[in-house]
Design an enzyme around this catalytic site. Structure first.
Site, mmCIF file in Angstrom:
data_model
loop_
_atom_site.group_PDB
_atom_site.id
_atom_site.type_symbol
_atom_site.label_atom_id
_atom_site.label_comp_id
_atom_site.label_asym_id
_atom_site.label_seq_id
_atom_site.Cartn_x
_atom_site.Cartn_y
_atom_site.Cartn_z
ATOM 1 N N ASP A 189 -13.422 5.160 2.021
ATOM 2 C CA ASP A 189 -11.625 5.107 2.337
ATOM 3 C C ASP A 189 -11.332 6.531 2.415
ATOM 4 O OD1 ASP A 189 -9.119 5.014 2.114
ATOM 5 O OD2 ASP A 189 -8.716 3.705 0.702
ATOM 6 N N GLU B 41 -7.432 0.190 -4.436
ATOM 7 C CA GLU B 41 -7.547 0.158 -2.671
ATOM 8 C C GLU B 41 -8.772 -0.553 -2.182
ATOM 9 O OE1 GLU B 41 -6.214 3.945 -1.662
ATOM 10 O OE2 GLU B 41 -4.284 3.744 -2.625
ATOM 11 N N LYS C 240 2.270 11.264 -3.265
ATOM 12 C CA LYS C 240 1.561 10.835 -4.140
ATOM 13 C C LYS C 240 0.406 11.748 -4.624
ATOM 14 C CE LYS C 240 -1.928 6.831 -3.359
ATOM 15 N NZ LYS C 240 -2.447 5.685 -2.323
ATOM 16 N N ASP D 30 0.793 -1.108 -0.257
ATOM 17 C CA ASP D 30 -0.014 0.067 -0.145
ATOM 18 C C ASP D 30 0.926 1.048 -0.016
ATOM 19 O OD1 ASP D 30 -1.692 2.055 0.501
ATOM 20 O OD2 ASP D 30 -2.478 1.515 2.545
HETATM 21 P P1 ADP Z 1 -3.089 7.047 3.212
HETATM 22 O O1 ADP Z 1 -3.640 5.890 2.734
HETATM 23 O O2 ADP Z 1 -3.384 8.575 2.724
HETATM 24 O O3 ADP Z 1 -1.524 6.992 3.301
HETATM 25 P P2 ADP Z 1 -3.856 6.446 5.940
HETATM 26 O O4 ADP Z 1 -4.810 5.343 5.773
HETATM 27 O O5 ADP Z 1 -2.668 5.889 6.454
HETATM 28 O O6 ADP Z 1 -3.670 7.504 4.765
HETATM 29 O O7 ADP Z 1 -4.515 7.492 6.895
HETATM 30 C C1 ADP Z 1 -3.674 8.543 7.387
HETATM 31 C C2 ADP Z 1 -4.244 9.414 7.854
HETATM 32 O O8 ADP Z 1 -5.080 8.953 9.029
HETATM 33 C C3 ADP Z 1 -3.548 10.643 8.297
HETATM 34 O O9 ADP Z 1 -4.421 12.034 7.922
HETATM 35 C C4 ADP Z 1 -3.757 10.486 9.878
HETATM 36 O O10 ADP Z 1 -3.637 11.513 10.607
HETATM 37 C C5 ADP Z 1 -5.057 9.873 10.264
HETATM 38 N N1 ADP Z 1 -4.992 9.129 11.404
HETATM 39 C C6 ADP Z 1 -4.310 8.105 11.810
HETATM 40 N N2 ADP Z 1 -4.668 7.845 12.851
HETATM 41 C C7 ADP Z 1 -5.756 8.557 13.138
HETATM 42 C C8 ADP Z 1 -6.831 8.778 14.519
HETATM 43 N N3 ADP Z 1 -6.500 7.745 15.650
HETATM 44 N N4 ADP Z 1 -7.566 9.643 14.431
HETATM 45 C C9 ADP Z 1 -7.783 10.460 13.343
HETATM 46 N N5 ADP Z 1 -7.119 10.251 12.244
HETATM 47 C C10 ADP Z 1 -5.979 9.300 12.303
HETATM 48 MG MG MG Z 2 -4.744 4.627 2.141
#
Ligand code: ADP
Ligand code: MG
Length: 617
Positions: free
Chosen positions: A210, A186, A87, A23
């Site tokens: 998502d 995804e 990205k 991912d």
């Molecule tokens: P991406 O797929 O874009 O890489 P992720 O699925 O890893 O993103 O999600 C990242 C986002 O999730 C970030 O904006 C992060 O701040 C948020 N995030 C992670 N943990 C929490 C939480 N406990 N509460 C709210 N937002 C969160």
């Molecule tokens: Mg993601």
């Protein structure tokens, strides 16, 4: 493909080959495999004990590079040399980025249509290169944990990624030394990770919501007899948890009494507040208030202030859910499962709203940060031949078509078509004797191509001279299982054919292509001259061929004088072609035309008269 043996004595895994699932996220990236013993997908943890690798890069003063958690340390102290959200830039040109948020690193912007570059000190990088550094880190991580060489993978992309972005992802994998066996959406990966539809007699409609760091999408999947069918998808590639952070940053900026200028001019302050905002957001996922100090001043935000700040952003995602549902022609009652994906779905308000919209409990039992990578590992396992029961169907997220007269978009493959997919249509020429046809491939939903995204352009040349409207140019679009588009143009009367695989303007981005891009700008003038010379030459050659062909058939109707003038004109064209003199070629083409038109017309009249006679008999 994956040959796995377990050494019972040591308990370690001995695998000859493994295909990993990756991912590659805007915010976080991770790598997963199917555990050879438990057959369950697991995200790989390295010595840092975290599965998530922040999608961050830091470049030090001496050319050293830090990736992931190591780079995160520099986000506060050296933000202009720390790159995040790559990205969002992948497969983008400057114009695509007009409405993007402020980034604290330098994007080279010359207001052109060319690809974005990121400047770090004296170094210039493309988003593809930067993404490849993250992928390389994941490859090393997997190799370190598995103690074997890892060279094959499946990489996931948001359902909304267009062809350019998918190709860019593939190229990044290649640059990282990985063979990308498949790019999958995804949401498709997420539903695989939930094991939905794995029982062969099961029929389920699934909504996958998502919300990550930088992108949002919702997809409606129909799963029947182990077949995953993405029936509709909608979303926003510029909406995610980063935007929640920005709202909190604004809230804090106001609390600190900073003017917008003061804030914008301080790159490190932007980064400090971004990190502070993210902590606040995460804290608020399980608490009512967040308090901290920034620059010796107190900042705070309550749950309800946060909900107010993000309400309109969440509204947008709910609107997308409504659109996707409408396009799927299903009702909320017909949706069996709602799957939550992405770190931002941990925000209670988000869960509440999504649950209210679909009128049911949302499914969030699998870690939303890992679920996509776990699904990618399952897909990798399927490709390795270990799981033959599951078949995947994806759809095109945006329409694909070509430019027609007046700059209009003519759609061949409409959005939401199933992949693989094929479509074709016939076109004809606008001008008499037209020897080439320009085929420009666009992606998008607008009626004018100027509002859409150009993917490729090529010329079908060598069409024999015919009156306008006579040639039949058949254009076929084929999207393969990876979502890569092939365009084939054939002039059916002559069989002249050209096939191209649509690669976005940057093509395979290694250093060579970077150089080519720069070269195309610096040599633009020469290139244009050369191109018009080639076009004139082609036209000249086509005309000579056509004329000689005509003469051999109709010599008896042409006078000695006309024949001599024609031969001289042909000689002039040949001379001009040899001299590579574009203007002379064009002039000679023109004079041949002037000489031949009168007798061509005369012959046509005779031919028509004879045909009429023939009819009368
Ligand atoms: P991406 O797929 O874009 O890489 P992720 O699925 O890893 O993103 O999600 C990242 C986002 O999730 C970030 O904006 C992060 O701040 C948020 N995030 C992670 N943990 C929490 C939480 N406990 N509460 C709210 N937002 C969160
Ligand atoms: Mg993601």
């Amino acid at each position: 493909m994956a040959k796995i043996a377990i050494n019972i004595a040591t308990g370690t895994l001995e695998q000859k080959e493994v295909i990993v699932g990756i991912d590659l996220g805007t915010t976080n990236s991770l790598v997963a495999i199917i555990h050879p013993e438990t057959k369950q997908p697991i995200a790989l943890k390295d010595i840092d004990q975290t599965t998530l690798v922040p999608s961050l890069l830091h470049f030090g003063a001496h050319g050293e590079m830090h990736v992931g958690n190591e780079a995160k340390l520099y986000l506060k102290t050296d933000s202009s040399n720390t790159i995040y959200s790559v990205k969002r830039l992948l497969g983008k040109n400057y114009n695509d980025l007009k409405n993007t948020q402020k980034l604290s690193y330098k994007i080279i912007d010359n207001e052109t249509d060319s690809l974005v570059k990121i400047q770090v000190g004296d170094l210039f990088f493309s988003p593809i290169e930067l993404s490849s550094f993250i992928l390389k880190e994941l490859k090393h991580r997997a190799e370190h944990v598995l103690k074997m060489n890892v060279s094959k993978c499946v990489i996931t992309v948001p359902a909304f990624f267009n062809d350019a972005q998918r190709q860019a992802t593939r190229d990044a994998g290649k640059l990282a030394g990985l063979e990308v066996l498949r790019i999958i959406n995804e949401p498709t990966a997420a539903s695989l990770a939930y094991g939905i539809g794995t029982k062969s007699d099961e029929t389920k409609n699934v909504a996958v919501y998502d919300l990550g760091g930088g992108t949002f999408d919702v997809s409606i999947l129909k799963i029947t007899d182990g077949i995953f069918d993405v029936v509709s998808t909608h979303g926003d590639t510029y909406l995610g948890g980063d935007d929640f952070d920005n709202e909190i940053v604004q809230h804090f900026t106001q609390q600190l009494g900073l003017t917008n200028d003061e804030f914008q001019s301080n790159a490190n302050l932007i980064s400090i507040l971004r990190l502070e905002a993210e902590s606040a957001k995460k804290h608020l996922s399980s608490n009512d208030v967040y308090e901290s100090t920034v620059m010796d001043k107190r900042v705070s935000i309550t749950q309800s202030e946060f909900e107010n700040a993000i309400q309109s952003l969440v509204d947008k995602t709910i609107d997308s859910c409504a659109t996707a549902l409408k396009e799927s022609e299903l009702t909320t009652e017909e949706i069996d499962v709602v799957v939550m994906v992405g770190g931002s779905t941990r925000v209670p308000y988000v869960k509440k709203r999504v649950s209210a919209f679909f009128k049911k409990q949302v499914n969030d039992s699998v870690n939303p940060d890992e679920v996509v990578a776990l699904g990618a590992a399952i897909q990798a396992d399927i490709l390795a031949g270990n799981n033959k029961e599951v078949l995947l169907l994806d759809i095109t997220p945006l329409s694909l078509g070509i430019e027609t007269m007046g700059g209009l978009m003519d759609v061949l493959i409409p959005r939401n078509s199933k992949i693989p997919s094929r479509a074709g249509r016939q076109y004809t020429t606008q001008k008499d004797g037209q020897s080439s046809m320009r085929i420009a491939v666009y992606q998008g939903e607008r009626d004018l191509v100027s509002d859409n995204r150009k993917l490729a352009e090529f010329n079908l040349t060598g069409i024999p001279g015919m009156p306008a409207g006579l040639p039949k140019v058949d254009i076929q679009f084929l999207i393969n299982a990876d979502g890569i588009l092939k365009v084939k143009a054939t002039e059916l009367r002559s069989g002249v054919e050209q096939i191209i695989e649509v690669k976005p303007q940057y093509g395979l981005t290694d250093e060579e292509v970077e150089n080519m891009l720069m070269a195309s700008i610096t040599n633009a003038k020469e290139d244009i001259q050369l191109r018009s010379l080639i076009e004139a030459t082609t036209e000249g050659q086509t005309q000579i061929e056509f004329t000689q062909n005509f003469l051999s058939k109709h010599k008896q109707y042409i006078t000695e004088e006309e024949l001599l003038a024609t031969e001289n004109a042909i000689l002039e064209i040949k001379k001009a072609i040899d001299a590579k003199d574009k203007n002379a070629i064009m002039a000679a083409n023109e004079s041949l035309n002037t000489i031949s038109s009168p007798y061509a017309e005369r012959v046509m009249d005779i031919a028509i008269a004879e045909a009429m006679k023939g009819k009368k008999v």
